[in-house]
Design an enzyme around this catalytic site. Structure first.
Site, PDB file in Angstrom:
ATOM      1  N   PRO A 135     -10.781   1.765   7.997  1.00 44.67           N
ATOM      2  CA  PRO A 135     -10.878   0.421   7.274  1.00 44.67           C
ATOM      3  C   PRO A 135      -9.669  -0.175   6.138  1.00 44.67           C
ATOM      4  CG  PRO A 135     -12.218   2.275   7.345  1.00 44.67           C
ATOM      5  CD  PRO A 135     -11.265   2.995   8.325  1.00 44.67           C
TER       6      PRO A 135
ATOM      7  N   ARG B 119       3.007   0.716   3.355  1.00 38.77           N
ATOM      8  CA  ARG B 119       4.086  -0.754   3.669  1.00 38.77           C
ATOM      9  C   ARG B 119       4.045  -1.173   2.441  1.00 38.77           C
ATOM     10  NH1 ARG B 119       2.111  -1.752   8.254  1.00 38.77           N
ATOM     11  NH2 ARG B 119       0.538  -0.401   8.727  1.00 38.77           N
TER      12      ARG B 119
ATOM     13  N   GLU C 254      -5.711  18.105  -1.620  1.00 39.95           N
ATOM     14  CA  GLU C 254      -5.568  16.736  -1.075  1.00 39.95           C
ATOM     15  C   GLU C 254      -6.959  16.291  -0.104  1.00 39.95           C
ATOM     16  OE1 GLU C 254      -3.087  13.967   1.476  1.00 39.95           O
ATOM     17  OE2 GLU C 254      -2.108  15.697   1.161  1.00 39.95           O
ATOM     18  N   THR C 255      -7.162  17.952   0.564  1.00 39.20           N
ATOM     19  CA  THR C 255      -8.150  17.710   1.625  1.00 39.20           C
ATOM     20  C   THR C 255      -9.571  17.835   1.022  1.00 39.20           C
ATOM     21  OG1 THR C 255      -6.869  18.905   3.718  1.00 39.20           O
ATOM     22  CG2 THR C 255     -10.061  18.957   3.286  1.00 39.20           C
TER      23      THR C 255
ATOM     24  N   ALA D  50      -9.805  21.873  -4.321  1.00 37.21           N
ATOM     25  CA  ALA D  50      -9.592  20.455  -5.899  1.00 37.21           C
ATOM     26  C   ALA D  50      -8.148  20.031  -4.886  1.00 37.21           C
ATOM     27  CB  ALA D  50      -9.060  20.854  -6.878  1.00 37.21           C
TER      28      ALA D  50
ATOM     29  N   THR E  23       0.950  -1.023  -0.484  1.00 34.33           N
ATOM     30  CA  THR E  23       0.022   0.137   0.226  1.00 34.33           C
ATOM     31  C   THR E  23       0.939   1.121  -0.038  1.00 34.33           C
ATOM     32  OG1 THR E  23      -0.256   0.423   2.328  1.00 34.33           O
ATOM     33  CG2 THR E  23      -1.594  -1.566   1.404  1.00 34.33           C
ATOM     34  N   CYS E  24       0.359   2.619   0.144  1.00 37.45           N
ATOM     35  CA  CYS E  24       1.259   3.568   0.100  1.00 37.45           C
ATOM     36  C   CYS E  24       1.838   4.029   1.495  1.00 37.45           C
ATOM     37  CB  CYS E  24       0.571   4.770  -0.114  1.00 37.45           C
ATOM     38  SG  CYS E  24      -1.324   5.156   0.879  1.00 37.45           S
TER      39      CYS E  24
END
EC number: 1.2.1.70
Length: 425
Positions: free
Chosen positions: A113, A52, A190-191, A188, A49-50
């Site tokens: 999750p 790990r 990241e948040t 536009a 994943t990003c």
């Protein structure tokens, strides 16, 4: 069993290293097969994943160095560079680590999750690659069960711990059915991208993205089936918006009291939920004075996040206990399974000896032998044959001074000093 869990994550490696050690979905099947072939691993799975990249491996004999060397070679890193960021867990600790990861206890965002779904994908890919056997198959199922129990029996996943998720959670409290609501997102970055993702997952009826440049708004909108507009179009969109969430880098407010008043009149004072995540603020503070407007600032959300994080940390202790129990139970079942092959072989041997003695007894009866004598001979013969191999081995162990093995045999056969017959003095 020799089981390993090794890799790197957000706590041990920089983004640069994590990017270089990550596996693309297209690489995984070939990488798994190569890993098993070159490191003498019987079973393997990869979680990438990003945050790990982890390898779960079953080998005949533990060989973490060989696996780390393979990982370094595969990604063209030096072994020393990889070793500086890598961690290795073995046996029970490896099982516990895997369950902690799936439960969100080792995540950047405690209790998130998404990791469980990513773990399930890792299992599916390993099955596709043919690198899942009895051990990993059982371990993944036990891991999924442990993670499910953590979700069910603790509050670790109940409260949002990101500003974006907190904003959407507040919207759900005001609008019971987001599927009937329209959202206007201003910005536009990241948040706002995270907000759009959460709203999309909640089934919001329509999302509009307003930004200074239409190109960036369009790129974000395409990801979630949204509509892109310019900041100048906000007044037209505002009247149709039940939810407004803003996060830009503007130094001046984008939404003023007058524009919102006008929109409320067009909406016949149907409530508008607004969240201003920007610093400096995008929405004038006076907007919060209007009836039918629920305006929250980033500070309000941070209070929610801090309280929820505290709640999650409290739940994490209970979750850790559940994971510990799950890992112990799995190791216990695994040790019990180790005896299955021995018991199966012993039963087959005993049944073969029984059949031999039974056939001998049937022949004697067919030739007119006395039934009582035949049964007595059957019992003696079966007893002697069943005891022959253990007797030979016990005498050998005794001659070698293996008192520990003799004590184990006494326990195995449930013997004690009071259970043996003694001849009269």
């Amino acid at each position: 069993m020799a089981f390993l869990a090794l890799g790197i994550n957000h706590k041990t490696a920089s983004v640069d290293v994590r990017e270089r050690v990550a596996f693309t979905p297209e690489q995984l099947v070939d990488a798994l097969q190569q890993l098993c072939r070159l490191t003498s691993s019987r079973e393997a799975a990869i979680l990438s994943t990003c945050n790990r990249s982890e390898l779960y491996i079953e080998q005949d004999h533990l060989s973490a160095d060989a696996v780390l060397q393979w990982l370094a070679d595969y990604h063209r890193l030096s072994l020393d560079e990889l070793r500086a960021s890598a961690y290795v867990h073995e046996e029970h600790e490896a099982v516990k680590h895997m369950m902690r990861v799936a439960s969100g206890l080792d995540s950047l965002v405690l209790g998130e999750p998404q990791i469980l779904g990513q773990m399930k994908s890792a299992y599916a890919v390993a099955r596709e690659a043919g690198t899942v056997g009895p051990l990993l198959g059982r371990l993944f199922q036990a891991t999924f069960s442990a993670a499910k129990q953590v979700r069910t029996d603790t509050a670790i996943g109940e409260n949002p711990v990101s500003v974006a998720f907190a904003a959407v959670s507040l919207a759900k409290q005001i609008f019971a059915d987001l599927g009937r609501s329209q959202a206007l997102l201003i910005g536009a970055g990241e948040t706002i991208t995270l907000v759009a993702r959460h709203l999309h997952e909640q089934g919001v009826r329509r999302i509009v993205v307003a930004n200074r440049t239409l190109e960036r708004a369009s790129i974000l909108a395409e990801q979630f089936g949204a509509h892109a507009v310019l900041l100048a179009d906000i007044p037209q969109e505002l009247a149709n918006s039940d939810i407004v969430i803003s996060s830009t880098a503007s130094q001046l407010p984008i939404l003023g009291k007058g524009a919102v008043e006008s929109a409320l009149k067009q909406r016949r004072h149907k409530p508008i939920f607004m969240v201003d995540i920007a610093v400096p603020r995008d929405i004038e503070t006076e907007v919060g004075e209007l009836d039918d407007v629920y305006l929250y600032t980033v500070d309000d959300l941070h209070d929610v996040v801090a309280e929820n994080l505290k709640s999650r940390q409290g739940a994490a202790q209970a979750a850790e206990e559940l994971v510990s129990v799950g890992a112990e139970d799995f190791m216990l079942r695994l040790r019990e399974l180790a005896a299955v092959d021995v018991l199966r072989a012993y039963r087959q041997q005993s049944e073969r000896l029984r059949d031999e003695e039974l056939q001998k007894a049937l022949r004697l009866l067919a030739n007119g032998g006395n039934p009582e004598d035949v049964l007595a001979q059957l019992a003696r013969g079966l007893t002697n044959k069943l005891l022959h191999a253990p007797s030979v081995q016990l005498k050998k162990l005794s001659a070698e001074g293996r008192l520990d093995a003799l004590a184990m045999a006494q326990e195995l056969f449930a013997l004690n000093e009071g259970s043996t017959d003694k001849s009269p003095q």
